[in-house]
Write an enzyme that holds these catalytic residues in place. Structure first.
Site, PDB file in Angstrom:
ATOM      1  N   SER A 138       0.853  -1.193   0.000  1.00 11.39           N
ATOM      2  CA  SER A 138       0.000   0.000   0.000  1.00 11.39           C
ATOM      3  C   SER A 138       0.887   1.241   0.000  1.00 11.39           C
ATOM      4  CB  SER A 138      -0.876   0.012   1.253  1.00 11.39           C
ATOM      5  OG  SER A 138      -1.551   1.249   1.366  1.00 11.39           O
ATOM      6  N   TYR A 148      -1.196  -0.822  10.463  1.00  8.03           N
ATOM      7  CA  TYR A 148      -1.440  -1.165   9.051  1.00  8.03           C
ATOM      8  C   TYR A 148      -0.244  -0.722   8.204  1.00  8.03           C
ATOM      9  CZ  TYR A 148      -3.623  -1.395   4.423  1.00  8.03           C
ATOM     10  OH  TYR A 148      -3.901  -1.694   3.106  1.00  8.03           O
TER      11      TYR A 148
HETATM   12  N1  LIG Z   1      -8.807  -0.752  -1.196  1.00  9.02           N
HETATM   13  C1  LIG Z   1      -7.787   0.040  -0.928  1.00  9.02           C
HETATM   14  O1  LIG Z   1      -7.926   1.274  -0.866  1.00  9.02           O
HETATM   15  C2  LIG Z   1      -6.414  -0.557  -0.711  1.00  9.02           C
HETATM   16  C3  LIG Z   1      -5.310   0.305  -0.771  1.00  9.02           C
HETATM   17  C4  LIG Z   1      -4.039  -0.202  -0.598  1.00  9.02           C
HETATM   18  C5  LIG Z   1      -3.850  -1.545  -0.368  1.00  9.02           C
HETATM   19  N2  LIG Z   1      -4.929  -2.392  -0.282  1.00  9.02           N
HETATM   20  C6  LIG Z   1      -4.669  -3.811  -0.029  1.00  9.02           C
HETATM   21  O2  LIG Z   1      -5.185  -4.563  -1.121  1.00  9.02           O
HETATM   22  C7  LIG Z   1      -5.501  -5.894  -0.681  1.00  9.02           C
HETATM   23  C8  LIG Z   1      -6.917  -6.245  -1.172  1.00  9.02           C
HETATM   24  O3  LIG Z   1      -7.807  -5.311  -0.603  1.00  9.02           O
HETATM   25  P1  LIG Z   1      -9.208  -4.927  -1.261  1.00  9.02           P
HETATM   26  O4  LIG Z   1      -9.335  -3.467  -1.138  1.00  9.02           O
HETATM   27  O5  LIG Z   1      -9.360  -5.571  -2.572  1.00  9.02           O
HETATM   28  O6  LIG Z   1     -10.191  -5.599  -0.174  1.00  9.02           O
HETATM   29  P2  LIG Z   1     -11.635  -6.303  -0.305  1.00  9.02           P
HETATM   30  O7  LIG Z   1     -12.414  -5.722  -1.420  1.00  9.02           O
HETATM   31  O8  LIG Z   1     -12.201  -6.241   1.084  1.00  9.02           O
HETATM   32  O9  LIG Z   1     -11.275  -7.839  -0.663  1.00  9.02           O
HETATM   33  C9  LIG Z   1     -10.598  -8.642   0.257  1.00  9.02           C
HETATM   34  C10 LIG Z   1     -10.489 -10.074  -0.286  1.00  9.02           C
HETATM   35  O10 LIG Z   1      -9.681 -10.847   0.624  1.00  9.02           O
HETATM   36  C11 LIG Z   1     -10.399 -11.995   1.077  1.00  9.02           C
HETATM   37  N3  LIG Z   1      -9.965 -12.290   2.452  1.00  9.02           N
HETATM   38  C12 LIG Z   1     -10.022 -11.447   3.524  1.00  9.02           C
HETATM   39  N4  LIG Z   1      -9.571 -12.080   4.619  1.00  9.02           N
HETATM   40  C13 LIG Z   1      -9.215 -13.335   4.244  1.00  9.02           C
HETATM   41  C14 LIG Z   1      -8.707 -14.469   4.934  1.00  9.02           C
HETATM   42  N5  LIG Z   1      -8.495 -14.452   6.256  1.00  9.02           N
HETATM   43  N6  LIG Z   1      -8.455 -15.600   4.240  1.00  9.02           N
HETATM   44  C15 LIG Z   1      -8.689 -15.650   2.894  1.00  9.02           C
HETATM   45  N7  LIG Z   1      -9.173 -14.607   2.195  1.00  9.02           N
HETATM   46  C16 LIG Z   1      -9.444 -13.463   2.860  1.00  9.02           C
HETATM   47  C17 LIG Z   1     -11.876 -11.584   0.925  1.00  9.02           C
HETATM   48  O11 LIG Z   1     -12.779 -12.690   0.750  1.00  9.02           O
HETATM   49  P3  LIG Z   1     -13.512 -13.425   2.027  1.00  9.02           P
HETATM   50  O12 LIG Z   1     -14.068 -12.352   2.891  1.00  9.02           O
HETATM   51  O13 LIG Z   1     -14.532 -14.341   1.396  1.00  9.02           O
HETATM   52  O14 LIG Z   1     -12.406 -14.204   2.687  1.00  9.02           O
HETATM   53  C18 LIG Z   1     -11.818 -10.787  -0.391  1.00  9.02           C
HETATM   54  O15 LIG Z   1     -11.778 -11.684  -1.495  1.00  9.02           O
HETATM   55  C19 LIG Z   1      -5.344  -5.891   0.837  1.00  9.02           C
HETATM   56  O16 LIG Z   1      -4.112  -6.500   1.174  1.00  9.02           O
HETATM   57  C20 LIG Z   1      -5.329  -4.414   1.197  1.00  9.02           C
HETATM   58  O17 LIG Z   1      -4.610  -4.175   2.383  1.00  9.02           O
HETATM   59  C21 LIG Z   1      -6.206  -1.926  -0.457  1.00  9.02           C
END
Ligand SMILES: NC(=O)c1ccc[n+]([C@@H]2O[C@H](COP(=O)([O-])OP(=O)(O)OC[C@H]3O[C@@H](n4cnc5c(N)ncnc54)[C@H](OP(=O)(O)O)[C@@H]3O)[C@@H](O)[C@H]2O)c1
Length: 254
Positions: A138, A148
């Protein structure tokens, strides 16, 4: 033939990686906890892109779930060419307010889980002399915003070192550093996003397209979009107090 394993592939950034990799013809192994949603995602990708999609319903924070994904990565008969360590979530509040168990789980999903999966994937890739490993970090890695940021900073430093060591042996290790992306992340974290200016939001398809360009080139760190590269560069030189400006608000419904 390339097979990619993506954790957290049912929503947000992981789902978009799955779509774009399937669109270029990669077979997929996808991982998430919600088994029904995972099966629907696999079926939709198979139907739309005609690639093979294997689903492993798994909670990566359970020993059994992590073990199942680890075993799949270790299977030399069905090699994984690209590992995307994406599954993750944000934690609200400061360390003194949170339970240590919640903090440890949060650290695990961002650090010890990708560490283990990367080690297993790496060993097979080094034997074959080729492979790509991705850690979704991130832009928060460059700003001091609680545990985080600290957990995400691990991914950046790890990728920089590992890419130096392994790239000449055919395996690249890339940390992708997104800024704000419209996904389920902030809802799941139960934080308000009203204070985040519109120009800072990225759409997942753009983010992943830019990320894949850097991954394909074997970069150690990819910060998609110029505006976020500027923000990350400024964060390195500005006082820490400025980097923590604009913290998330608690949501009214919380
Ligand atoms: N969105 C942002 O602004 C942003 C910015 C920078 C970095 N990130 C990073 O990008 C990555 C993805 O985030 P996102 O924004 O795409 O989040 P998201 O839309 O909430 O998706 C999260 C995904 O991870 C799965 N997941 C969560 N906990 C899990 C576990 N314990 N075991 C297996 N699967 C799990 C969820 O499915 P289930 O709930 O079915 O398990 C879902 O498929 C993360 O590492 C986050 O820190 C996000």
């Amino acid at each position: 033939m390339t097979t990619a394993l993506i954790t957290g592939a049912t929503a947000g950034i992981g789902a978009e990686f799955a779509r774009q990799l399937a669109a270029r013809g990669d077979d997929l192994v996808i991982v998430a906890r919600d088994a029904d949603r995972l099966a629907r995602t696999a079926a939709a990708l198979q139907h739309e892109f005609g690639v093979k999609v294997e689903a492993i319903p798994s909670d990566l924070l359970s020993a059994e779930g992590l073990g199942a994904v680890d075993a799949r990565l270790a299977d030399r008969r069905r090699p994984i060419d690209l590992l995307v360590n994406n599954a993750g979530y944000g934690i609200r509040g400061e360390l003194d307010e949170n339970s240590v168990d919640d903090e440890k789980r949060h650290l695990d999903i961002h650090v010890t889980v990708p560490l283990q999966l990367t080690q297993t994937a790496l060993r097979g890739m080094l034997e074959r002399g080729r492979g790509r490993i991705v850690l979704i970090s991130s832009v928060a890695a460059f700003t001091p915003r609680g545990t985080y940021s600290a957990a995400k900073a691990w991914g950046v430093m790890f990728a920089r070192g590992a890419n130096l060591v392994y790239r000449d042996r055919g395996v690249s290790v890339t940390a992708v550093c997104p800024g704000f992306v419209r996904t389920e992340f902030h809802d799941r974290m139960k934080v308000g996003t009203a204070g985040i200016p519109e120009f800072l939001w990225l759409q997942a398809p753009t983010l992943v397209r830019l990320a894949l360009r850097g991954i394909d080139r074997g970069r150690a760190v990819v910060i998609p979009t110029v505006r976020y590269r500027v923000i990350a560069a400024l964060a390195r030189v500005l006082p820490d107090r400025l980097g923590t400006a604009g913290r998330f608000s608690s949501r009214d419904d919380d």
